[in-house]
Design a protein around this motif. Structure first.
Motif, mmCIF file in Angstrom:
data_model
loop_
_atom_site.group_PDB
_atom_site.id
_atom_site.type_symbol
_atom_site.label_atom_id
_atom_site.label_comp_id
_atom_site.label_asym_id
_atom_site.label_seq_id
_atom_site.Cartn_x
_atom_site.Cartn_y
_atom_site.Cartn_z
ATOM 1 N N PHE A 73 -105.441 -6.767 -13.683
ATOM 2 C CA PHE A 73 -106.732 -7.329 -14.698
ATOM 3 C C PHE A 73 -107.436 -7.872 -15.762
ATOM 4 O O PHE A 73 -106.574 -9.393 -16.137
ATOM 5 C CB PHE A 73 -106.842 -5.889 -15.822
ATOM 6 C CG PHE A 73 -106.638 -4.174 -15.145
ATOM 7 C CD1 PHE A 73 -107.476 -3.773 -14.564
ATOM 8 C CD2 PHE A 73 -105.258 -3.953 -15.468
ATOM 9 C CE1 PHE A 73 -107.139 -2.788 -14.533
ATOM 10 C CE2 PHE A 73 -104.783 -3.194 -14.538
ATOM 11 C CZ PHE A 73 -105.603 -2.157 -14.475
ATOM 12 N N ASP A 74 -108.877 -7.977 -15.145
ATOM 13 C CA ASP A 74 -108.970 -10.050 -16.876
ATOM 14 C C ASP A 74 -108.888 -9.906 -18.329
ATOM 15 O O ASP A 74 -108.134 -11.013 -18.567
ATOM 16 C CB ASP A 74 -110.179 -9.425 -16.228
ATOM 17 C CG ASP A 74 -110.739 -10.482 -14.609
ATOM 18 O OD1 ASP A 74 -109.762 -11.059 -14.279
ATOM 19 O OD2 ASP A 74 -111.830 -10.025 -14.512
ATOM 20 N N SER A 75 -108.952 -8.779 -18.519
ATOM 21 C CA SER A 75 -108.360 -8.568 -19.530
ATOM 22 C C SER A 75 -109.049 -6.763 -20.633
ATOM 23 O O SER A 75 -109.230 -5.985 -19.671
ATOM 24 C CB SER A 75 -109.339 -9.702 -21.003
ATOM 25 O OG SER A 75 -111.119 -8.660 -20.182
ATOM 26 N N LYS A 88 -103.531 -8.808 -8.052
ATOM 27 C CA LYS A 88 -103.218 -9.351 -8.555
ATOM 28 C C LYS A 88 -103.181 -11.001 -7.914
ATOM 29 O O LYS A 88 -103.424 -11.920 -8.081
ATOM 30 C CB LYS A 88 -101.887 -9.591 -8.350
ATOM 31 C CG LYS A 88 -100.850 -7.983 -9.467
ATOM 32 C CD LYS A 88 -100.122 -7.653 -9.947
ATOM 33 C CE LYS A 88 -99.224 -6.990 -10.472
ATOM 34 N NZ LYS A 88 -98.336 -6.226 -10.655
ATOM 35 N N VAL A 127 -98.255 -11.447 -12.300
ATOM 36 C CA VAL A 127 -100.246 -11.469 -13.231
ATOM 37 C C VAL A 127 -100.295 -10.166 -12.804
ATOM 38 O O VAL A 127 -99.932 -9.149 -12.110
ATOM 39 C CB VAL A 127 -100.688 -12.658 -12.380
ATOM 40 C CG1 VAL A 127 -100.892 -12.200 -11.104
ATOM 41 C CG2 VAL A 127 -102.095 -13.276 -12.694
ATOM 42 N N SER A 128 -101.079 -10.482 -14.004
ATOM 43 C CA SER A 128 -101.906 -8.758 -14.052
ATOM 44 C C SER A 128 -102.659 -8.625 -13.470
ATOM 45 O O SER A 128 -103.353 -9.864 -12.984
ATOM 46 C CB SER A 128 -102.686 -8.592 -15.159
ATOM 47 O OG SER A 128 -103.387 -7.223 -16.096
ATOM 48 N N GLU A 185 -99.581 -6.882 -20.383
ATOM 49 C CA GLU A 185 -99.720 -7.602 -19.496
ATOM 50 C C GLU A 185 -100.187 -8.674 -19.581
ATOM 51 O O GLU A 185 -100.612 -9.260 -20.648
ATOM 52 C CB GLU A 185 -100.935 -6.814 -18.939
ATOM 53 C CG GLU A 185 -100.697 -5.659 -18.167
ATOM 54 C CD GLU A 185 -100.261 -5.835 -17.016
ATOM 55 O OE1 GLU A 185 -101.318 -6.057 -15.948
ATOM 56 O OE2 GLU A 185 -98.755 -5.499 -16.702
ATOM 57 N N SER A 225 -102.547 -12.088 -18.182
ATOM 58 C CA SER A 225 -103.464 -12.399 -17.050
ATOM 59 C C SER A 225 -103.488 -13.485 -16.314
ATOM 60 O O SER A 225 -102.832 -14.365 -16.877
ATOM 61 C CB SER A 225 -105.465 -12.096 -18.004
ATOM 62 O OG SER A 225 -105.528 -13.362 -18.372
ATOM 63 N N ALA A 226 -104.057 -13.769 -15.420
ATOM 64 C CA ALA A 226 -104.166 -14.735 -14.723
ATOM 65 C C ALA A 226 -104.873 -15.765 -15.476
ATOM 66 O O ALA A 226 -104.442 -17.912 -15.370
ATOM 67 C CB ALA A 226 -104.556 -14.427 -13.498
ATOM 68 N N TYR A 267 -104.743 -3.643 -22.265
ATOM 69 C CA TYR A 267 -103.639 -3.499 -21.127
ATOM 70 C C TYR A 267 -102.006 -4.042 -22.184
ATOM 71 O O TYR A 267 -101.950 -4.921 -20.884
ATOM 72 C CB TYR A 267 -104.333 -3.994 -19.524
ATOM 73 C CG TYR A 267 -105.104 -3.105 -18.939
ATOM 74 C CD1 TYR A 267 -105.397 -2.065 -18.688
ATOM 75 C CD2 TYR A 267 -106.566 -4.519 -19.390
ATOM 76 C CE1 TYR A 267 -106.131 -1.958 -18.088
ATOM 77 C CE2 TYR A 267 -107.512 -3.679 -18.586
ATOM 78 C CZ TYR A 267 -107.353 -2.384 -17.901
ATOM 79 O OH TYR A 267 -108.599 -2.171 -17.739
ATOM 80 N N LYS A 327 -106.930 -11.705 -8.328
ATOM 81 C CA LYS A 327 -106.514 -12.387 -9.689
ATOM 82 C C LYS A 327 -106.416 -13.831 -9.947
ATOM 83 O O LYS A 327 -106.717 -15.148 -10.330
ATOM 84 C CB LYS A 327 -106.047 -11.829 -10.392
ATOM 85 C CG LYS A 327 -106.904 -10.154 -9.986
ATOM 86 C CD LYS A 327 -108.328 -10.154 -11.372
ATOM 87 C CE LYS A 327 -108.946 -8.427 -10.757
ATOM 88 N NZ LYS A 327 -110.325 -8.822 -11.585
ATOM 89 N N CYS A 345 -108.289 -17.766 -10.701
ATOM 90 C CA CYS A 345 -107.850 -18.843 -11.983
ATOM 91 C C CYS A 345 -107.860 -20.168 -11.733
ATOM 92 O O CYS A 345 -106.952 -20.459 -12.397
ATOM 93 C CB CYS A 345 -107.704 -17.962 -13.175
ATOM 94 S SG CYS A 345 -107.973 -16.347 -13.750
#
Length: 250
Positions: free
Chosen positions: A69-71, A112, A66-67, A77, A79-80, A74, A115, A119
Protein backbone atom coordinates in the motif's frame (compact mmCIF):
# COMPACT_ATOMS: atom_id res chain seq x y z
CA UNK A 1 29.56 -7.49 -18.61
CA UNK A 2 27.62 -6.39 -15.54
CA UNK A 3 29.11 -6.58 -12.08
CA UNK A 4 27.97 -9.31 -9.70
CA UNK A 5 25.64 -8.29 -6.87
CA UNK A 6 26.11 -9.60 -3.34
CA UNK A 7 23.27 -8.71 -0.98
CA UNK A 8 23.31 -9.64 2.68
CA UNK A 9 20.03 -10.50 4.37
CA UNK A 10 20.48 -9.89 8.09
CA UNK A 11 16.99 -11.24 8.83
CA UNK A 12 15.92 -10.40 12.42
CA UNK A 13 19.42 -9.90 13.76
CA UNK A 14 21.53 -6.97 14.83
CA UNK A 15 21.93 -4.23 17.42
CA UNK A 16 23.18 -0.67 17.24
CA UNK A 17 26.61 -1.69 18.48
CA UNK A 18 26.87 -4.89 16.44
CA UNK A 19 25.78 -3.11 13.27
CA UNK A 20 28.39 -0.40 13.69
CA UNK A 21 31.15 -2.95 14.26
CA UNK A 22 30.12 -5.09 11.29
CA UNK A 23 29.90 -2.15 8.88
CA UNK A 24 33.27 -0.80 10.03
CA UNK A 25 34.88 -4.18 9.33
CA UNK A 26 33.22 -4.38 5.92
CA UNK A 27 34.40 -0.90 4.96
CA UNK A 28 37.98 -1.65 6.06
CA UNK A 29 38.11 -5.00 4.25
CA UNK A 30 36.29 -4.09 1.05
CA UNK A 31 38.35 -5.07 -2.01
CA UNK A 32 39.46 -2.52 -4.57
CA UNK A 33 36.85 -2.22 -7.36
CA UNK A 34 34.31 -4.37 -5.52
CA UNK A 35 31.22 -5.92 -7.03
CA UNK A 36 27.85 -4.36 -6.18
CA UNK A 37 27.20 -4.83 -2.45
CA UNK A 38 24.08 -4.33 -0.36
CA UNK A 39 22.90 -5.14 3.14
CA UNK A 40 19.20 -5.75 3.73
CA UNK A 41 18.61 -4.90 7.37
CA UNK A 42 15.70 -4.88 9.85
CA UNK A 43 13.48 -1.82 9.48
CA UNK A 44 14.48 -0.54 12.92
CA UNK A 45 18.06 -0.12 11.70
CA UNK A 46 17.52 1.31 8.22
CA UNK A 47 18.25 4.88 9.30
CA UNK A 48 21.38 3.90 11.24
CA UNK A 49 22.80 1.78 8.44
CA UNK A 50 21.95 4.31 5.73
CA UNK A 51 23.81 7.01 7.65
CA UNK A 52 26.79 4.74 8.24
CA UNK A 53 27.29 3.61 4.65
CA UNK A 54 26.53 6.88 2.84
CA UNK A 55 29.93 8.58 3.43
CA UNK A 56 31.81 5.56 2.04
CA UNK A 57 29.45 4.68 -0.79
CA UNK A 58 30.60 1.09 -1.33
CA UNK A 59 27.52 -0.50 0.25
CA UNK A 60 23.87 0.06 -0.64
CA UNK A 61 21.04 -0.31 1.84
CA UNK A 62 18.16 -2.72 1.39
CA UNK A 63 14.95 -3.38 3.29
CA UNK A 64 13.63 -6.85 4.05
CA UNK A 65 10.06 -6.10 2.99
CA UNK A 66 7.84 -3.33 1.65
CA UNK A 67 4.13 -2.61 1.93
CA UNK A 68 1.69 -3.31 -0.87
CA UNK A 69 0.00 0.00 0.00
CA UNK A 70 1.07 3.59 -0.61
CA UNK A 71 -0.16 5.02 2.70
CA UNK A 72 -3.05 4.87 5.13
CA UNK A 73 -4.33 2.86 8.08
CA UNK A 74 -1.91 -0.04 7.80
CA UNK A 75 -0.28 -0.16 11.23
CA UNK A 76 3.23 -1.56 11.18
CA UNK A 77 3.64 -1.31 7.41
CA UNK A 78 6.42 0.64 5.68
CA UNK A 79 5.74 2.06 2.22
CA UNK A 80 8.11 2.20 -0.72
CA UNK A 81 8.08 6.00 -0.54
CA UNK A 82 9.24 5.83 3.08
CA UNK A 83 12.07 3.51 2.07
CA UNK A 84 13.07 5.93 -0.68
CA UNK A 85 13.13 8.79 1.86
CA UNK A 86 15.64 6.80 3.91
CA UNK A 87 17.92 6.24 0.93
CA UNK A 88 17.04 2.56 0.57
CA UNK A 89 18.13 1.09 -2.78
CA UNK A 90 16.71 -2.44 -2.60
CA UNK A 91 13.77 -4.23 -0.97
CA UNK A 92 13.41 -7.99 -0.63
CA UNK A 93 9.95 -9.18 -1.63
CA UNK A 94 8.49 -12.67 -1.47
CA UNK A 95 11.16 -14.25 0.72
CA UNK A 96 10.15 -17.82 1.55
CA UNK A 97 9.84 -16.88 5.22
CA UNK A 98 7.29 -14.22 4.29
CA UNK A 99 5.43 -16.65 2.05
CA UNK A 100 5.48 -19.38 4.71
CA UNK A 101 4.93 -17.48 7.96
CA UNK A 102 2.82 -14.58 6.69
CA UNK A 103 0.88 -16.31 3.92
CA UNK A 104 2.10 -14.01 1.15
CA UNK A 105 0.71 -15.01 -2.23
CA UNK A 106 2.31 -14.66 -5.66
CA UNK A 107 -0.12 -11.81 -6.40
CA UNK A 108 0.82 -9.93 -3.23
CA UNK A 109 4.53 -10.33 -3.97
CA UNK A 110 3.93 -8.96 -7.48
CA UNK A 111 2.13 -5.93 -6.04
CA UNK A 112 4.94 -5.26 -3.59
CA UNK A 113 7.45 -5.38 -6.44
CA UNK A 114 5.28 -2.95 -8.38
CA UNK A 115 5.12 -0.49 -5.46
CA UNK A 116 8.88 -0.63 -4.99
CA UNK A 117 9.60 0.00 -8.67
CA UNK A 118 7.20 2.94 -8.74
CA UNK A 119 9.30 4.66 -6.06
CA UNK A 120 12.69 3.87 -7.55
CA UNK A 121 13.44 1.04 -5.13
CA UNK A 122 14.72 -2.16 -6.76
CA UNK A 123 12.79 -5.23 -5.61
CA UNK A 124 14.76 -8.41 -4.98
CA UNK A 125 12.08 -10.92 -5.92
CA UNK A 126 12.58 -14.29 -4.23
CA UNK A 127 11.43 -17.53 -5.83
CA UNK A 128 12.08 -21.11 -4.82
CA UNK A 129 10.68 -24.55 -4.22
CA UNK A 130 10.28 -26.66 -1.08
CA UNK A 131 11.97 -30.04 -0.69
CA UNK A 132 8.64 -31.75 -1.32
CA UNK A 133 8.16 -29.82 -4.56
CA UNK A 134 11.70 -30.60 -5.73
CA UNK A 135 11.30 -34.30 -5.01
CA UNK A 136 8.02 -34.25 -6.93
CA UNK A 137 9.77 -32.77 -9.97
CA UNK A 138 7.91 -29.46 -9.67
CA UNK A 139 10.86 -27.08 -9.27
CA UNK A 140 10.55 -25.46 -12.70
CA UNK A 141 6.75 -25.15 -12.46
CA UNK A 142 6.97 -23.50 -9.04
CA UNK A 143 9.65 -20.92 -9.80
CA UNK A 144 8.12 -20.04 -13.18
CA UNK A 145 4.69 -19.54 -11.57
CA UNK A 146 6.15 -17.28 -8.90
CA UNK A 147 8.10 -15.17 -11.39
CA UNK A 148 5.21 -15.08 -13.89
CA UNK A 149 3.05 -13.19 -11.41
CA UNK A 150 5.71 -10.48 -11.10
CA UNK A 151 6.23 -10.31 -14.86
CA UNK A 152 2.48 -9.97 -15.43
CA UNK A 153 2.20 -7.06 -12.99
CA UNK A 154 5.42 -5.31 -14.03
CA UNK A 155 6.00 -6.33 -17.64
CA UNK A 156 6.90 -2.86 -18.90
CA UNK A 157 9.80 -2.52 -16.45
CA UNK A 158 10.63 -6.11 -15.56
CA UNK A 159 14.27 -5.60 -16.55
CA UNK A 160 14.61 -3.31 -13.50
CA UNK A 161 14.06 -6.06 -10.93
CA UNK A 162 16.50 -8.43 -9.26
CA UNK A 163 15.54 -12.10 -8.95
CA UNK A 164 16.82 -14.37 -6.19
CA UNK A 165 16.49 -18.13 -6.54
CA UNK A 166 16.25 -19.51 -3.03
CA UNK A 167 15.48 -23.23 -2.83
CA UNK A 168 13.51 -23.33 0.41
CA UNK A 169 15.13 -26.62 1.42
CA UNK A 170 18.55 -24.93 1.35
CA UNK A 171 17.79 -21.81 3.41
CA UNK A 172 19.39 -21.90 6.83
CA UNK A 173 19.75 -25.68 6.68
CA UNK A 174 23.39 -25.86 5.69
CA UNK A 175 22.32 -27.68 2.53
CA UNK A 176 23.14 -26.04 -0.77
CA UNK A 177 22.12 -26.77 -4.32
CA UNK A 178 25.09 -27.94 -6.33
CA UNK A 179 26.42 -25.34 -8.76
CA UNK A 180 24.89 -27.41 -11.56
CA UNK A 181 21.48 -27.60 -9.88
CA UNK A 182 21.50 -23.86 -9.24
CA UNK A 183 22.61 -23.03 -12.79
CA UNK A 184 19.83 -25.20 -14.22
CA UNK A 185 17.15 -23.19 -12.43
CA UNK A 186 18.85 -19.86 -13.13
CA UNK A 187 18.88 -20.70 -16.84
CA UNK A 188 15.14 -21.39 -16.71
CA UNK A 189 14.54 -18.03 -15.03
CA UNK A 190 16.76 -16.24 -17.55
CA UNK A 191 14.78 -17.80 -20.39
CA UNK A 192 11.50 -16.74 -18.81
CA UNK A 193 12.76 -13.18 -18.47
CA UNK A 194 14.06 -13.22 -22.06
CA UNK A 195 10.55 -14.04 -23.25
CA UNK A 196 9.26 -10.98 -21.39
CA UNK A 197 11.93 -8.37 -22.18
CA UNK A 198 14.74 -7.88 -24.68
CA UNK A 199 16.84 -6.68 -21.74
CA UNK A 200 16.85 -9.90 -19.73
CA UNK A 201 20.65 -9.84 -19.51
CA UNK A 202 20.41 -6.71 -17.38
CA UNK A 203 18.60 -8.60 -14.64
CA UNK A 204 20.71 -9.91 -11.78
CA UNK A 205 19.64 -13.43 -10.86
CA UNK A 206 21.07 -14.22 -7.44
CA UNK A 207 21.48 -17.55 -5.72
CA UNK A 208 20.24 -17.53 -2.16
CA UNK A 209 20.35 -21.02 -0.67
CA UNK A 210 23.04 -21.03 2.02
CA UNK A 211 25.75 -19.34 -0.04
CA UNK A 212 28.83 -19.11 2.14
CA UNK A 213 32.56 -18.43 2.04
CA UNK A 214 33.34 -22.03 1.10
CA UNK A 215 30.95 -22.47 -1.84
CA UNK A 216 30.59 -18.95 -3.23
CA UNK A 217 33.35 -19.16 -5.82
CA UNK A 218 31.95 -22.29 -7.48
CA UNK A 219 28.41 -20.96 -7.50
CA UNK A 220 29.41 -17.55 -8.85
CA UNK A 221 31.35 -19.17 -11.70
CA UNK A 222 28.09 -20.42 -13.24
CA UNK A 223 26.93 -18.64 -16.38
CA UNK A 224 23.57 -17.37 -15.11
CA UNK A 225 24.39 -16.81 -11.44
CA UNK A 226 24.88 -13.06 -11.13
CA UNK A 227 25.51 -12.89 -7.40
CA UNK A 228 24.11 -14.02 -4.11
CA UNK A 229 21.49 -13.23 -1.49
CA UNK A 230 23.49 -14.21 1.57
CA UNK A 231 21.94 -15.00 4.94
CA UNK A 232 23.99 -16.08 7.96
CA UNK A 233 27.34 -15.47 6.30
CA UNK A 234 26.48 -11.78 5.86
CA UNK A 235 26.58 -11.33 9.64
CA UNK A 236 30.23 -12.40 9.78
CA UNK A 237 32.49 -9.76 8.26
CA UNK A 238 35.25 -12.16 7.25
CA UNK A 239 32.85 -14.56 5.51
CA UNK A 240 30.90 -11.82 3.78
CA UNK A 241 34.11 -10.19 2.57
CA UNK A 242 35.31 -13.53 1.20
CA UNK A 243 32.10 -13.82 -0.84
CA UNK A 244 32.39 -10.20 -2.02
CA UNK A 245 35.99 -10.78 -3.06
CA UNK A 246 35.04 -13.92 -4.96
CA UNK A 247 32.26 -12.05 -6.77
CA UNK A 248 34.56 -9.14 -7.58
CA UNK A 249 37.08 -11.43 -9.20
CA UNK A 250 34.67 -13.20 -11.57
Amino acid sequence: MKKKLIAGNWKMNGSLAANTALLEQLHIGMPVAPCLVAVCVPAAYLHQVAAAVKPVGAIAVGAQDVSAFDSGAYTGEISAAMLRDLGVRYAIVGHSERRQYHGESDALVATKAQKALACGVTPIVCVGETLEEREAGKTVDVVKRQLAAVIHANGHCISEIVVAYEPVWAIGTGKTATPEQAQEVHAVLRGQLAAATPHADRVHILYGGSMNAANAQQLLAQKDIDGGLVGGASLKAADFLTIITAASAV
